[in-house]
Design a protein around this motif. Structure first.
Motif, mmCIF file in Angstrom:
data_model
loop_
_atom_site.group_PDB
_atom_site.id
_atom_site.type_symbol
_atom_site.label_atom_id
_atom_site.label_comp_id
_atom_site.label_asym_id
_atom_site.label_seq_id
_atom_site.Cartn_x
_atom_site.Cartn_y
_atom_site.Cartn_z
ATOM 1 N N VAL A 1 0.835 -1.193 0.000
ATOM 2 C CA VAL A 1 0.000 0.000 0.000
ATOM 3 C C VAL A 1 0.875 1.250 0.000
ATOM 4 O O VAL A 1 2.007 1.232 0.495
ATOM 5 N N THR A 2 0.361 2.310 -0.585
ATOM 6 C CA THR A 2 1.058 3.592 -0.576
ATOM 7 C C THR A 2 0.723 4.348 0.718
ATOM 8 O O THR A 2 -0.157 3.940 1.486
ATOM 9 N N ASP A 3 1.413 5.454 0.972
ATOM 10 C CA ASP A 3 1.025 6.336 2.065
ATOM 11 C C ASP A 3 -0.377 6.878 1.797
ATOM 12 O O ASP A 3 -0.805 7.014 0.644
ATOM 13 N N PHE A 4 -1.099 7.196 2.881
ATOM 14 C CA PHE A 4 -2.430 7.782 2.770
ATOM 15 C C PHE A 4 -2.275 9.300 2.792
ATOM 16 O O PHE A 4 -1.922 9.880 3.819
ATOM 17 N N THR A 5 -2.523 9.945 1.660
ATOM 18 C CA THR A 5 -2.320 11.385 1.557
ATOM 19 C C THR A 5 -3.636 12.125 1.721
ATOM 20 O O THR A 5 -4.701 11.634 1.343
ATOM 21 N N GLY B 1 -10.014 15.823 7.320
ATOM 22 C CA GLY B 1 -10.123 15.699 5.882
ATOM 23 C C GLY B 1 -10.106 14.239 5.453
ATOM 24 O O GLY B 1 -10.083 13.336 6.281
ATOM 25 N N SER B 2 -10.108 14.020 4.152
ATOM 26 C CA SER B 2 -10.121 12.663 3.602
ATOM 27 C C SER B 2 -8.710 12.258 3.212
ATOM 28 O O SER B 2 -7.985 13.014 2.564
ATOM 29 N N TYR B 3 -8.302 11.036 3.611
ATOM 30 C CA TYR B 3 -6.983 10.507 3.311
ATOM 31 C C TYR B 3 -7.136 9.227 2.494
ATOM 32 O O TYR B 3 -7.943 8.364 2.836
ATOM 33 N N ALA B 4 -6.375 9.109 1.415
ATOM 34 C CA ALA B 4 -6.528 7.957 0.512
ATOM 35 C C ALA B 4 -5.173 7.338 0.192
ATOM 36 O O ALA B 4 -4.179 8.044 -0.009
ATOM 37 N N GLY B 5 -5.139 6.021 0.170
ATOM 38 C CA GLY B 5 -3.960 5.261 -0.248
ATOM 39 C C GLY B 5 -4.397 4.184 -1.220
ATOM 40 O O GLY B 5 -5.582 3.823 -1.292
ATOM 41 N N VAL B 6 -3.452 3.637 -1.980
ATOM 42 C CA VAL B 6 -3.759 2.624 -2.990
ATOM 43 C C VAL B 6 -3.131 1.297 -2.573
ATOM 44 O O VAL B 6 -1.915 1.204 -2.379
ATOM 45 N N LEU B 7 -3.984 0.275 -2.411
ATOM 46 C CA LEU B 7 -3.543 -1.080 -2.098
ATOM 47 C C LEU B 7 -3.456 -1.879 -3.396
ATOM 48 O O LEU B 7 -4.449 -2.012 -4.102
ATOM 49 N N THR B 8 -2.270 -2.404 -3.714
ATOM 50 C CA THR B 8 -2.060 -3.177 -4.931
ATOM 51 C C THR B 8 -1.875 -4.646 -4.575
ATOM 52 O O THR B 8 -1.008 -4.977 -3.757
ATOM 53 N N LEU B 9 -2.668 -5.525 -5.182
ATOM 54 C CA LEU B 9 -2.583 -6.969 -4.949
ATOM 55 C C LEU B 9 -1.879 -7.625 -6.121
ATOM 56 O O LEU B 9 -2.128 -7.289 -7.285
ATOM 57 N N THR B 10 -0.991 -8.586 -5.802
ATOM 58 C CA THR B 10 -0.242 -9.295 -6.837
ATOM 59 C C THR B 10 -0.386 -10.797 -6.621
ATOM 60 O O THR B 10 -0.103 -11.298 -5.530
ATOM 61 N N LEU B 11 -0.805 -11.519 -7.659
ATOM 62 C CA LEU B 11 -0.957 -12.965 -7.606
ATOM 63 C C LEU B 11 0.172 -13.606 -8.391
ATOM 64 O O LEU B 11 0.387 -13.292 -9.564
#
Length: 444
Positions: free
Chosen positions: A357-361, A433-443
């Motif tokens: 996951v990335t940082d939540f900005t 405020g709203s904080y968002a991060g991106v979770l990337t799944l790899t199979l």
């Protein structure tokens, strides 16, 4: 009228003195408890400080002993983790020098925590505008400031109290800077950071999936350690056969080996670095079948079962976590969108599903990737040859963690449902405020 002006002037002088005393007081004091999740391994330290009241106060700089303590929420982080730091002044160098009581909630502290050892730099910390009333000539209370830093280097990282400043908002906006006289101050806390173990990216591919006894099969490997010795060996289920050879990888970690396969029990081929099989330093098994020639005057009857693919799908691409309150912080929770894994290859290889996951900005900066944790769960559909193992509960981070996996075996495959409970540890005074991060799944 002259008497009235004289009394007013005296009153203004007294309030000015009180303002200067307040700023100096909080430069050494305040009142807010450390977060409940802080690790209780820190050491209180004493150091000399010099606090300079605002010029309007008419009070000379004060030099004295300050007692402080630094705490962290992670004593053993990994590289890439975010560590929350709490800097608490427990005993200020001065007290209220006037007999005038000072009101509550007028002081806002900020400062620095100095890093040393494996990682150097300074962590910016801030505290809330909160203090109890301070009686005339009374002692100043303690206060705390919090901040975060991202671990960039493995090893022991020391944390020492640094300079700080007190901003007061009482009749006037004033600042009182306080500096450490003989920096750095003594070490109050130490964290030991460990390196991130990179996911195993090694791959193995055969030029053919079958052959007669004694035929050589070309085994291509990639993403191994450059210029390393690799063992290429046949597998009969979980056991190794006598079909074996060693090769050395090229400067990019690749190799091409011509393995002679004699053992009719061979069901696959693996390659690994080191003296024995290690799933973290190996690849495979790649499916292989030794074809035994038919006896004379016989007929071979065949029926094909076509191998499929290893694939995954997910029920959605957005997760909304619960909200937390400013000043309280804590866990923002939610559920990962369900992931379905289909392994229709029909070979001996298992699979692994990992995530990073990335940082939540957001408007207040970032909440580190190491603050997101999950508790995975995995269920195999009835009749699936493989069993599914959920990954360990804990931080996801930017380095990645395992969500679920299946082991290698004589025959693997099936359909699997993967879920996880998510929890984001939000620091208490993260800007709203709203904080968002991106979770990337790899199979793989």
């Amino acid at each position: 009228m002259a008497l009235t002006r004289s009394r007013a002037a005296v009153r203004r002088r007294r309030w000015t003195a009180a303002l200067g005393a307040t700023a100096l007081a909080v430069a050494a004091g305040g009142a807010i408890a450390a977060p409940a999740h802080a690790v209780e391994l820190s050491t209180p330290v004493e150091y000399q400080t010099r606090c300079v009241p605002p010029p309007i106060a008419g009070i000379p700089p004060i030099t004295g002993t300050t007692t402080a303590e630094i705490k962290v929420d992670k004593a053993a982080p990994k590289v890439g983790d975010t560590v929350t730091v709490t800097y608490t002044i427990t005993k200020p160098a001065a007290s209220n020098p006037v007999d005038l009581a000072l009101p509550a909630d007028i002081m806002t502290p900020s400062g620095k925590v100095v890093l040393g050892g494996a990682q150097t730099g300074a962590v910016t910390v801030t505290g809330p505008k909160k203090n109890p009333p301070i009686p005339g000539l009374g002692s100043f209370p303690a206060f705390s400031m919090t901040g975060t830093f991202t671990v960039t280097e493995p090893g022991s990282i020391t944390l020492s109290p640094g300079d700080y400043n007190i901003h007061t908002s009482y009749l006037m906006e004033l600042d009182t800077p306080c500096t450490v006289l003989n920096p750095p101050a003594p070490v109050s806390e130490t964290v030991v950071a460990s390196p991130v173990t990179s996911p195993n990216a090694r791959t193995l591919q055969l030029d053919t999936a079958s052959g007669d006894p004694g035929v050589r099969v070309t085994v291509n490997g990639a993403k191994f350690t450059p210029l390393a010795e690799v063992t290429v060996v046949g597998r009969a289920g979980g056991a190794e056969t006598a079909d074996r050879m060693t090769v050395t990888t090229d400067s990019e970690g690749g190799f091409a080996a011509r393995l002679k396969v004699n053992d009719v029990a061979t069901t696959g081929i693996v390659a690994y670095e080191g003296a024995a099989w290690d799933p973290e330093k190996g690849a495979g098994p790649a499916a292989y079948k030794v074809v035994v020639p038919a006896p004379p005057n016989s007929q071979t009857i065949t029926a094909a079962v076509n191998a499929g693919e290893l694939s995954m799908s997910q029920a959605g691409d957005a997760v909304e976590l619960t909200s937390v309150d400013f000043g309280q912080g804590g866990a923002a929770t939610g559920d990962l969108k369900t992931v379905t894994v289909k392994d229709f290859r029909g070979g001996p290889a298992g699979w692994s599903l990992t995530g990073k996951v990335t940082d939540f900005t957001g408007p207040g900066g970032a909440i580190g990737a190491g603050s997101l944790s999950w508790t995975p769960a995995c269920t195999a559909k009835a009749g699936s040859p493989s069993t599914c193992a959920a990954g360990s509960a804990g931080p996801v981070g930017s380095g990645g963690a395992t969500l679920a996996s299946t082991p290698n075996g004589t025959l693997t495959g099936g359909e699997f449902t993967v879920d996880a409970q998510l929890s984001l540890d939000v620091p208490a005074f993260t800007a709203p405020g709203s904080y968002a991060g991106v979770l990337t799944l790899t199979l793989s």
